[in-house]
Design a protein around this motif. Structure first.
Motif, PDB file in Angstrom:
ATOM      1  N   SER A   1       4.861   1.058  -7.814  1.00 26.82           N
ATOM      2  CA  SER A   1       3.523   0.973  -8.375  1.00 26.82           C
ATOM      3  C   SER A   1       2.755  -0.235  -7.876  1.00 26.82           C
ATOM      4  CB  SER A   1       3.619   0.928  -9.901  1.00 26.82           C
ATOM      5  OG  SER A   1       4.682   0.078 -10.283  1.00 26.82           O
ATOM      6  N   CYS A   2       3.463  -1.219  -7.344  1.00 20.78           N
ATOM      7  CA  CYS A   2       2.739  -2.388  -6.847  1.00 20.78           C
ATOM      8  C   CYS A   2       2.274  -2.201  -5.423  1.00 20.78           C
ATOM      9  CB  CYS A   2       3.644  -3.625  -6.886  1.00 20.78           C
ATOM     10  SG  CYS A   2       4.144  -4.096  -8.531  1.00 20.78           S
ATOM     11  N   LEU A   3       2.588  -1.092  -4.860  1.00 21.86           N
ATOM     12  CA  LEU A   3       2.317  -0.926  -3.441  1.00 21.86           C
ATOM     13  C   LEU A   3       0.822  -0.942  -3.177  1.00 21.86           C
ATOM     14  CD1 LEU A   3       4.047  -0.499  -0.951  1.00 21.86           C
ATOM     15  CD2 LEU A   3       3.513   1.907  -1.078  1.00 21.86           C
ATOM     16  N   LYS A   4       0.443  -1.837  -2.268  1.00 20.87           N
ATOM     17  CA  LYS A   4      -0.968  -1.907  -1.967  1.00 20.87           C
ATOM     18  C   LYS A   4      -1.278  -1.409  -0.568  1.00 20.87           C
ATOM     19  CE  LYS A   4      -2.266  -5.452  -5.172  1.00 20.87           C
ATOM     20  NZ  LYS A   4      -0.945  -5.848  -5.645  1.00 20.87           N
ATOM     21  N   GLU A   5      -0.274  -1.461   0.265  1.00 21.33           N
ATOM     22  CA  GLU A   5      -0.562  -1.126   1.646  1.00 21.33           C
ATOM     23  C   GLU A   5       0.597  -0.327   2.218  1.00 21.33           C
ATOM     24  OE1 GLU A   5      -1.735  -3.632   5.592  1.00 21.33           O
ATOM     25  OE2 GLU A   5      -0.039  -4.316   4.418  1.00 21.33           O
ATOM     26  N   LEU A   6       0.263   0.759   2.831  1.00 22.11           N
ATOM     27  CA  LEU A   6       1.292   1.577   3.451  1.00 22.11           C
ATOM     28  C   LEU A   6       0.831   1.892   4.870  1.00 22.11           C
ATOM     29  CD1 LEU A   6       3.861   3.344   3.262  1.00 22.11           C
ATOM     30  CD2 LEU A   6       2.407   5.184   2.501  1.00 22.11           C
ATOM     31  N   LYS A   7       1.623   1.451   5.813  1.00 24.18           N
ATOM     32  CA  LYS A   7       1.218   1.698   7.198  1.00 24.18           C
ATOM     33  C   LYS A   7       2.018   2.868   7.734  1.00 24.18           C
ATOM     34  CE  LYS A   7       0.183  -3.094   8.238  1.00 24.18           C
ATOM     35  NZ  LYS A   7       0.639  -4.273   8.955  1.00 24.18           N
ATOM     36  N   VAL A   8       1.328   3.793   8.255  1.00 30.96           N
ATOM     37  CA  VAL A   8       2.011   4.983   8.761  1.00 30.96           C
ATOM     38  C   VAL A   8       1.517   5.373  10.141  1.00 30.96           C
ATOM     39  CG1 VAL A   8       2.674   5.962   6.551  1.00 30.96           C
ATOM     40  CG2 VAL A   8       0.401   6.377   7.435  1.00 30.96           C
ATOM     41  N   PHE A   9       1.400   4.416  10.984  1.00 30.14           N
ATOM     42  CA  PHE A   9       0.994   4.750  12.347  1.00 30.14           C
ATOM     43  C   PHE A   9       2.032   5.655  12.971  1.00 30.14           C
ATOM     44  CE2 PHE A   9      -2.641   2.108  12.936  1.00 30.14           C
ATOM     45  CZ  PHE A   9      -2.481   1.080  12.053  1.00 30.14           C
ATOM     46  N   GLY A  10       1.546   6.633  13.668  1.00 25.33           N
ATOM     47  CA  GLY A  10       2.460   7.490  14.396  1.00 25.33           C
ATOM     48  C   GLY A  10       3.205   8.498  13.551  1.00 25.33           C
ATOM     49  N   CYS A  11       2.895   8.559  12.283  1.00 26.18           N
ATOM     50  CA  CYS A  11       3.602   9.531  11.441  1.00 26.18           C
ATOM     51  C   CYS A  11       2.773  10.789  11.331  1.00 26.18           C
ATOM     52  CB  CYS A  11       3.857   8.944  10.053  1.00 26.18           C
ATOM     53  SG  CYS A  11       5.085   7.655  10.059  1.00 26.18           S
ATOM     54  N   THR A  12       2.755  11.500  12.401  1.00 24.96           N
ATOM     55  CA  THR A  12       1.887  12.666  12.386  1.00 24.96           C
ATOM     56  C   THR A  12       2.455  13.790  11.549  1.00 24.96           C
ATOM     57  OG1 THR A  12       2.956  13.303  14.443  1.00 24.96           O
ATOM     58  CG2 THR A  12       0.834  12.210  14.607  1.00 24.96           C
ATOM     59  N   GLN A  13       3.666  13.586  11.038  1.00 27.63           N
ATOM     60  CA  GLN A  13       4.217  14.661  10.227  1.00 27.63           C
ATOM     61  C   GLN A  13       3.648  14.653   8.812  1.00 27.63           C
ATOM     62  OE1 GLN A  13       5.775  11.920  10.915  1.00 27.63           O
ATOM     63  NE2 GLN A  13       7.065  11.218   9.258  1.00 27.63           N
ATOM     64  N   ILE A  14       2.875  13.655   8.506  1.00 28.24           N
ATOM     65  CA  ILE A  14       2.305  13.600   7.164  1.00 28.24           C
ATOM     66  C   ILE A  14       1.159  14.591   7.061  1.00 28.24           C
ATOM     67  CG2 ILE A  14       1.076  12.130   5.549  1.00 28.24           C
ATOM     68  CD1 ILE A  14       2.513   9.811   6.569  1.00 28.24           C
TER      69      ILE A  14
ATOM     70  N   SER B   1      -0.075   9.858  -6.468  1.00 31.02           N
ATOM     71  CA  SER B   1      -0.824   9.409  -7.633  1.00 31.02           C
ATOM     72  C   SER B   1      -0.926   7.903  -7.736  1.00 31.02           C
ATOM     73  CB  SER B   1      -0.195   9.975  -8.909  1.00 31.02           C
ATOM     74  OG  SER B   1       1.198  10.021  -8.788  1.00 31.02           O
ATOM     75  N   ASN B   2      -0.785   7.240  -6.645  1.00 30.52           N
ATOM     76  CA  ASN B   2      -0.955   5.793  -6.671  1.00 30.52           C
ATOM     77  C   ASN B   2      -2.380   5.484  -6.259  1.00 30.52           C
ATOM     78  OD1 ASN B   2      -0.947   3.047  -6.128  1.00 30.52           O
ATOM     79  ND2 ASN B   2       1.198   3.059  -5.534  1.00 30.52           N
ATOM     80  N   ALA B   3      -3.123   4.955  -7.228  1.00 27.77           N
ATOM     81  CA  ALA B   3      -4.550   4.828  -6.961  1.00 27.77           C
ATOM     82  C   ALA B   3      -4.888   3.620  -6.106  1.00 27.77           C
ATOM     83  CB  ALA B   3      -5.282   4.746  -8.296  1.00 27.77           C
ATOM     84  N   GLU B   4      -3.973   2.685  -6.023  1.00 27.64           N
ATOM     85  CA  GLU B   4      -4.370   1.434  -5.385  1.00 27.64           C
ATOM     86  C   GLU B   4      -3.902   1.311  -3.950  1.00 27.64           C
ATOM     87  OE1 GLU B   4      -4.305  -1.288  -9.396  1.00 27.64           O
ATOM     88  OE2 GLU B   4      -3.163  -1.878  -7.600  1.00 27.64           O
ATOM     89  N   VAL B   5      -3.031   2.155  -3.577  1.00 23.76           N
ATOM     90  CA  VAL B   5      -2.440   1.958  -2.264  1.00 23.76           C
ATOM     91  C   VAL B   5      -3.431   2.325  -1.175  1.00 23.76           C
ATOM     92  CG1 VAL B   5      -1.491   4.271  -2.110  1.00 23.76           C
ATOM     93  CG2 VAL B   5      -0.399   2.410  -0.909  1.00 23.76           C
ATOM     94  N   LYS B   6      -3.370   1.546  -0.132  1.00 22.83           N
ATOM     95  CA  LYS B   6      -4.217   1.853   1.014  1.00 22.83           C
ATOM     96  C   LYS B   6      -3.300   2.353   2.117  1.00 22.83           C
ATOM     97  CE  LYS B   6      -8.402  -0.284   2.063  1.00 22.83           C
ATOM     98  NZ  LYS B   6      -9.137  -1.311   2.758  1.00 22.83           N
ATOM     99  N   ILE B   7      -3.585   3.510   2.570  1.00 23.55           N
ATOM    100  CA  ILE B   7      -2.754   4.103   3.600  1.00 23.55           C
ATOM    101  C   ILE B   7      -3.468   3.942   4.926  1.00 23.55           C
ATOM    102  CG2 ILE B   7      -1.659   6.206   4.374  1.00 23.55           C
ATOM    103  CD1 ILE B   7      -1.665   7.082   1.462  1.00 23.55           C
ATOM    104  N   VAL B   8      -2.886   3.182   5.770  1.00 18.99           N
ATOM    105  CA  VAL B   8      -3.545   2.955   7.056  1.00 18.99           C
ATOM    106  C   VAL B   8      -2.684   3.514   8.168  1.00 18.99           C
ATOM    107  CG1 VAL B   8      -4.762   0.919   6.301  1.00 18.99           C
ATOM    108  CG2 VAL B   8      -2.503   0.679   7.249  1.00 18.99           C
ATOM    109  N   GLY B   9      -3.327   3.876   9.203  1.00 17.70           N
ATOM    110  CA  GLY B   9      -2.609   4.314  10.369  1.00 17.70           C
ATOM    111  C   GLY B   9      -2.791   5.766  10.705  1.00 17.70           C
TER     112      GLY B   9
END
Lengths: 816, 98
Positions: free
Chosen positions: A765-778, A787-795
């Motif tokens: 729940s504390c996650l603020k940043e998730l980097k997923v460069f190159g994860c085209t399987q998403i 349902s995590n409202a605060e996380v920023k998913i970059v990449g």
């Protein structure tokens, strides 16, 4: 083989998924290469029914055999010459019970046998047919099976072994190959239904077992010694995890289904001793994949089977082999702690303190079941336990033992990130920097942020620099001083009252800071009385003398960053040690090519209070350096950056773990020589880690997962960039343990599924940043469903570039 | 607006801005002042004094509070800031933690 397979596959179209899995297993078995290893390998592959899709198997079946083939061949290669030739021998005598799910009328056993003896190919299709048929029957038996078999591996094994479909069961134990072999060996003259049941049971069991076996092997890699797992094969610990991981992944849904059927079948069968399973596992691990494998499988069957089925001469050989194997694995048996019934027994296992299988390929094996090995065992068993449990529950839970469903009411989740007034103001100021006349009264933090914004947008200029320097600042921070010339620098500093400066940051100052310019900054000795943090990265024209002058003007220096200063040599460090030795807390000498690690070692040892050392990119950093340095200063060390010091091996990590209990941050980017042992050491030794940066390391999924289980609770920042084998185990461990995680980098981890990501993001729940460069399987399933409202998913495609650079707060000087 | 729903913010010059409590809560500092246990004068009287913040700046801050509530409820518009005010506004925003 391909052709053969294709022949088989279409026929199974009518089957249930379970059957299909069996079918695929069959197919795989059918198409083993000449070596038994291959055969064995394929079953494991095939037993992992189609990957996550769990949909129509036939489609997915096809690719699998190929994969398994590869594995098989790899396994066989490693199998140390498991000769395929050995395979046919025992087989000849056994009727080839259609192991595979044969659909349609099952040719009589006898025929099958002959077919088999005639040639693998010939028999295979029959086998497969039979197997398919059996599966169908098995399906009907599912209900009758108790849950017993489902629960414990043991019971399942037992039953499997004892079921009449011993052949089949056997075959499964050995992962397809065995299975096939066994079925051959044993006389499957029993009624068709019986055989069919067995067959299906075997299929199930086989796949189930292979699963278990795989897991077990993962667990007990050292124990086994002969790690060859058919299918998973003789993969060394390194490769094995990936294989296993993959298999698990694929098998998730498929296997679950197969298991259900299988388990059901098994429960009906007479109980087989747990050893059966053990033996099976052991068998699988046997080195000589081919013959011995088969032999063992058969022998095992025979020995454990309540009713000895059709003993043939080959069984004698088998028994002999089996005895050998049993002898070898006796110790393992002795220590084996069967898991309790029930699902994820992590807790139970942990408490049990089972003779945790030492980590695979552990050069210096733990002589006590430390937290890491316990965790490894937990993780390995987790999969098998799940699979056991799966038979009771739904398919979709298994493998991807990740239970995560995206939320539907997503629109209520999106919490808008309202820009703060501070941000808005800073943006306006940055846009109009030239109009600012004074920064008096502005506290340091906004100054820093403003300076950052300007440097990022290349709008930094002398005007603003003067503003920064003007008055009696406490901090002067310029992230990028490449625009600054020597004249500008000297002119600005003339007007600067340096009495109060505590932080001076002139990064990328190569242009403006040659030796002679130092005098323009530090006009006299001790002209920076309060300076505690200085950063002059990139001062490529600065030599040792210049640095000495600078240091002598800052007597209370506590942190110095001279990264990328290519002219500095070891004597700079000596000067540092002389002048500020006992005060210095942080030393960053990344990429200082002229500094030789071993030469600075004596000087480093005099920095008694050093908390942060960063030697990224210095190629002369070796194991000896690290060991010696850490032995002296390890107790105070809080952060160690060793990225790109590619000569380092597990030995350094071992020492670090032993001597640095207070280590908070560790950077091991690009250290490709590290193995899972390193992770193990860290898990046992550095339990306070808050920041771990890995990139392109070759750690396994289980290794990382075990580390997280053992020491992952305090982690705030974790990077698994390009640690390719990371998969569901890690995801589960992350979700379970790392509740304080704020920043997570899973770029290029292509084995992570949507469910894995969803589970992580929703649990941390504390996650603020998730980097997923190159994860085209998403897919959007995760992106819109978490349902995590605060996380920023970059990449991913939608995020603007470089946005991730701004997500988290920049470091403060003097971190610890 | 009822008295219980409002807060009074008083600038350096003594100007009083009566705003909605929800709006004032956008500022972390004010929120802490008003909700912390213990009897602050602010809590009791329902008013907060800012001797360092000038009137124009405080007015702009109140505007920001309402803009922020509006933004959160879905209506995303642009909040314009006059450049002359920006520096002081930034310092006030820094202080108010908003």
């Amino acid at each position: 083989m391909r052709a053969l397979r294709s022949r088989v596959i279409p026929s199974s179209s009518a089957e249930t998924p379970i059957k299909k899995s069996e079918q695929s297993t069959e197919i795989d078995t059918a198409a083993p290469a000449s070596d038994g290893a291959e055969v064995v390998g394929t079953p494991s592959q095939s037993s992992v029914p189609a990957p996550d899709s769990g949909g129509p198997r036939s489609a997915s079946v096809m690719p699998q055999p190929r994969r398994s083939l590869r594995l098989a061949s790899a396994a066989s290669r490693r199998g140390g010459g498991a000769s395929a030739e050995g395979l046919p021998l025992p087989l000849k005598s056994c009727p080839w019970k259609g192991v595979g799910s044969g659909e349609g009328a099952s040719p009589c056993e006898g025929e099958k046998v002959e077919a088999f003896t005639l040639g693998r190919r010939g028999g295979m299709s029959d086998r497969q047919n039979i197997g398919k048929r059996k599966l169908e029957d098995d399906a009907s038996l599912i209900d009758s099976k108790g849950s017993k078999s489902l629960r414990s591996r043991k019971s399942v094994t037992k039953r499997a072994a004892h079921s009449d479909a011993e052949n089949l069961v056997n075959a499964f134990d050995l992962e397809e190959n065995q299975w096939i072999m066994l079925s051959k060996i044993t006389d499957l003259d029993g009624g068709d239904t019986e055989n069919r049941e067995k067959g299906s049971c075997n299929d199930e069991v086989g796949s189930f077992r292979s699963r278990k076996i795989l897991r077990r092997e993962d667990k007990g890699k050292d124990k086994i010694g002969d790690n060859e797992v058919i299918g998973l094969g003789a993969e060394s610990s390194g490769s094995k995890p990936s294989g296993i991981g993959e298999q698990r992944k694929y098998g998730a849904e498929e296997i679950g289904k197969a298991k259900i059927v299988c388990d059901n079948m098994l429960s009906d069968c007479s109980s087989v001793i747990n050893l059966d399973m053990e033996i099976n596992n052991l068998l699988q691990k046997s080195e000589s994949i081919g013959q011995e494998f088969l032999n063992v499988a058969v022998a095992q069957r025979k020995s454990h089977r309540v009713k000895a089925v059709g003993e043939s001469s080959s069984s004698d050989i088998i028994r002999r082999n089996f005895r050998n194997i049993a002898r070898r694995s006796a110790s393992r048996f002795a220590h084996f702690n069967p898991d309790d019934e029930g699902g994820n027994n992590s807790q139970v296992e942990a408490e049990r303190n089972a003779s945790a299988a030492p980590r695979p390929a552990d050069p210096e094996p733990e002589d006590w079941p430390g937290p890491f090995s316990t965790a490894m065992k937990i993780i390995r068993d987790r999969g098998t336990n799940v699979s056991t449990l799966q038979s009771n529950s739904f398919f979709n839970k298994w493998k991807s033992p990740i239970i995560w469903a995206p939320r539907r009411d997503r629109h209520t989740q999106a919490k808008r990130l309202i820009p703060s007034l501070l941000e808005l103001c800073l943006n306006v100021l940055a846009a109009n920097a030239n109009a600012i006349t004074s920064l008096d009264g502005v506290p340091d933090m906004p100054r820093h942020k403003l300076s950052q914004l300007l440097c990022d947008s290349r709008k930094m200029n002398k005007h603003f620099f003067d503003l920064l320097v003007g008055g009696s600042p406490t901090e002067i921070r310029v992230k990028d001083s490449s625009w600054l010339t020597e004249e500008e620098l000297s002119e600005s500093f003339k007007r600067c009252d340096t009495r109060n400066i505590m932080v001076l940051q002139l990064d990328q100052c190569g242009r403006c800071l040659p030796d002679y310019a130092i005098s323009s900054i530090s006009c006299s000795a001790s002209c920076f009385p309060a300076l505690s943090t200085i950063s002059i990265t990139g001062a490529c024209r600065l030599t040792d003398d210049g640095l000495a002058t600078l240091i002598s003007s800052a007597p209370s220096l506590r942190s110095i960053n001279i990264s990328q200063c290519s002219l500095l040599t070891a004597s700079s460090i000596v000067t540092l040690a002389n002048k500020v030795g006992s005060l210095l807390r942080e030393l960053y000498i990344d990429d200082c090519q002229s500094i030789d690690a071993m030469l600075i070692l004596p000087a480093l040892k005099r920095l008694e209070n050093l908390q942060v050392l960063s030697v990224a990119g210095i190629s002369s950093v070796s194991d000896d350096f690290v060991v010696e340095f850490v032995a002296q200063l390890g107790l105070n060390l809080r952060e160690l950056v060793l990225s790109d010091c590619t000569n380092l091996t597990d030995a350094s990590i071992k020492t670090i773990a032993e001597v640095c209990p207070g280590l908070l941050a560790l950077n091991l980017v690009n250290l490709t020589k590290l193995t899972d042992s390193a992770v193990g050491y860290l898990a046992n030794g550095c339990q306070a880690l808050e920041k771990l940066i890995l990139c392109r390391n070759t750690f396994s999924d289980e290794g990382i997962a075990a580390f997280l289980e053992a020491s992952g609770e305090l982690l705030q920042e974790l990077s698994l960039n390009n640690v390719k084998k990371v998969s569901t185990d890690t995801a589960i461990s992350l979700a379970k343990k790392s509740r304080k995680l704020q920043s997570l980098d899973l770029s290029w981890c292509r084995n992570m599924t949507d469910e894995a990501f969803g589970l992580i993001v929703d649990s941390c729940s504390c996650l603020k940043e998730l980097k997923v460069f190159g994860c085209t399987q998403i897919t959007d399933t995760f992106l819109n469903g978490h349902s995590n409202a605060e996380v920023k998913i970059v990449g991913l495609k939608m995020a603007p570039l470089l946005e991730h650079c701004r997500v988290l707060i920049p470091d403060n000087p003097l971190k610890y | 607006m009822r008295k219980e729903d409002t807060v009074k913010l008083i600038s350096a010059e003594g100007f009083e801005f009566v705003i909605d409590k929800r709006a004032a809560m956008v500022s972390q500092t004010i929120r802490n002042m008003l909700t912390s246990p213990g009897s602050f004068a602010e809590t009791q009287l329902g008013e907060v004094r800012f001797p360092e913040i000038s009137t124009t700046i405080l007015e702009k801050i109140c505007q920001y509070f309402y803009w922020s509530l509006q933004y959160a409820s879905g209506k995303e518009t642009e909040f314009h800031i006059e450049p002359e005010l920006t520096l002081e506004l930034m310092m006030a925003a820094n202080y108010l933690h908003t």
